[in-house]
Design an enzyme around this catalytic site. Structure first.
Site, PDB file in Angstrom:
ATOM      1  CG  HIS A  18      -3.211  -2.965   8.701  1.00 50.36           C
ATOM      2  ND1 HIS A  18      -2.677  -3.041   7.428  1.00 50.36           N
ATOM      3  CD2 HIS A  18      -2.157  -3.186   9.532  1.00 50.36           C
ATOM      4  CE1 HIS A  18      -1.385  -3.294   7.486  1.00 50.36           C
ATOM      5  NE2 HIS A  18      -1.047  -3.395   8.759  1.00 50.36           N
ATOM      6  CG  ASP A  25      -4.282  -3.370   4.549  1.00 56.20           C
ATOM      7  OD1 ASP A  25      -3.779  -2.240   4.433  1.00 56.20           O
ATOM      8  OD2 ASP A  25      -5.041  -3.679   5.489  1.00 56.20           O
TER       9      ASP A  25
END
Length: 453
Positions: free
Chosen positions: A29, A129
């Site tokens: 990520h 996220d």
């Protein structure tokens, strides 16, 4: 009087945007969202990139106009010192990282309140996220619009023609359960989805033409692809010459299978041995970057089957340390990539047109592998439908199909090169970033949008 060549009625250029990007604590990520930060900054926008000190120290030096915001991770009993990302958390203790991460709620709220109190620093957008619901709550409190970043469309859309194996279904069901009072992954996702204005997908129509158009109707939110955010082919920070690259230099072109299964969840010892025996049975050259489970000796000798290193000496190399993955995948001796199918690993392999042997384990890795199999860029290792186990014979057959059998290999190589044409198309992905910026500019506070997917 206006200066020559200028028009008194020309509109002033739009003000650069101020954007906060705060990824989940996993390098799958962190790295692509840092790439997004860099591409936004290259257009003159100002980005505050938020993470913990240890993670920020491991990232490449930031580009100009990318400001690093360091929030120390709170201590949690049972979480090892210095464990600030998923790849440094022992198996079975991921819930402790979630607990520590949720402890960043107050520091992030303080950072955002200070930024919003200064008109020169007030963010125009926050990108997060699907994990930190408390960041979404802070954004709502300060009336800063929110983007939820998602790795791809394939992981969100269920193909009705696909029969999902039992072990994968059980993993999906586990996302609805919480441990030790920590909010479940599904609850976090839904909380953030309800409060975001846009969903940004690490995708493009050229990559997922069948799945990407389905996401917006499914989520009831505008979905904006921001391209694949591929890595830079020239390599990344710190990829100096090392022993693995020197070993590759001595191998014939296209003869080596590069094996790495990510840093998130090392295989249990018995599966490491089964994979090793499968590589030996396949009979191809291999370079294996092996992450050892905790408690294994430094040389890893006890982890591998007895006599394996001696029997494969000259044909294979097992390394336990850091390797320069981009340099290895770009090396002329590498003929295929055995991967867990994390999105970043896929981008790195296909950036160089490497066909794939796929062994996914959790999360979006499994739908990623199905997408790649559908594109015929590689083949999955056969698995038990109930528990997801694999054996040496399945490993060997998949490796031979991708590396040895001329008829099947030619298909996988040709399609991997087609995929490379998409992943390596810089102009294509820059256009998606431009479109993403335009969506951020045109999207109003009430959630209306012009032209989102």
């Amino acid at each position: 009087m206006a200066a020559a060549g200028s028009s008194p009625s020309s509109p002033a250029p739009p003000r650069p945007l101020r954007i906060v990007i705060f990824p989940w604590l996993a390098f799958g990520h962190l790295l692509p969202q840092m790439k997004l930060a860099e591409r936004l900054a290259s257009r003159g926008h100002r980005v505050s990139f938020v993470s913990t000190p240890g993670n920020l120290a491991r990232l490449p030096p930031p580009a100009p106009r990318v400001d690093l915001v360091s929030l120390p991770l709170p201590r949690v009993d049972g979480l090892p010192d210095g464990a600030e990302s998923t790849n440094s958390v022992p198996q079975g203790k991921l819930n402790l990282l979630f607990q520590a991460f949720d402890g960043l709620a107050a520091p992030f709220a303080k950072f955002l309140a200070a930024a919003c109190a200064d008109d020169r620093r007030r963010p125009d957008w926050i990108v997060i996220d699907w994990v930190h619901h408390w960041a979404a709550a802070a954004a709502a409190e300060h009336k800063v619009p929110l983007v939820m970043f998602h790795p791809n469309a394939t992981a969100m859309v269920k193909d009705p023609a696909t029969v999902v194996p039992r072990y994968e279904s059980e993993q999906g069901e586990a996302q609805f359960h919480s441990d030790d009072g920590v909010m479940s992954i599904a609850q976090r996702f839904l909380f953030i989805l309800e409060r975001c204005e846009l969903v940004a997908a690490r995708s493009c129509m050229e990559w997922e033409p069948d799945f990407l158009p389905q996401v917006a109707p499914l989520l009831h939110k505008p979905v904006v692809p921001c391209g694949l955010l591929p890595p830079t082919p020239e390599g990344v920070h710190g990829e100096e010459e090392n022993a693995a690259v020197r070993w590759l230099d001595a191998q014939p072109p296209g003869s080596v299978l590069y094996v790495v299964l990510g840093s998130e969840a090392p295989l249990p010892m018995e599966k490491v041995r089964e994979l090793a025996l499968g590589l030996e049975l396949a009979g191809t050259r291999f370079l294996w970057a092996l992450k050892k489970p905790g408690g294994v000796a430094n040389d890893g000798g006890e982890l591998l089957p007895a006599g394996f290193l001696e029997r494969t000496r000259g044909e294979g190399l097992v390394t336990m340390g850091w390797v320069p993955q981009i340099s290895i995948l770009g090396h002329g001796s590498v003929g295929a990539f055995l991967t867990h199918c994390g999105a970043s690993s896929l981008m790195e392999g296909l950036l160089f047109g490497r066909p794939l042997v796929m062994l996914p384990f959790f999360g979006d890795q499994m739908p990623n592998a199905r997408l790649m199999e559908g594109k015929k860029v590689g083949l999955q290792v056969p698995r038990d439908e109930d528990d997801g186990s694999f054996d040496r014979h399945g490993v060997a057959s998949a490796v031979r199909a991708v590396m040895v059998d001329e008829e099947t290999r030619s298909v996988y190589v040709a399609n991997a090169l087609k995929a490379q044409g998409i992943v390596a198309d810089k102009e294509l992905h820059e256009r998606y970033i431009d479109d993403f910026v335009e969506q951020l500019r045109s999207h109003t506070a009430d959630g209306s949008s012009t032209g989102a997917a």
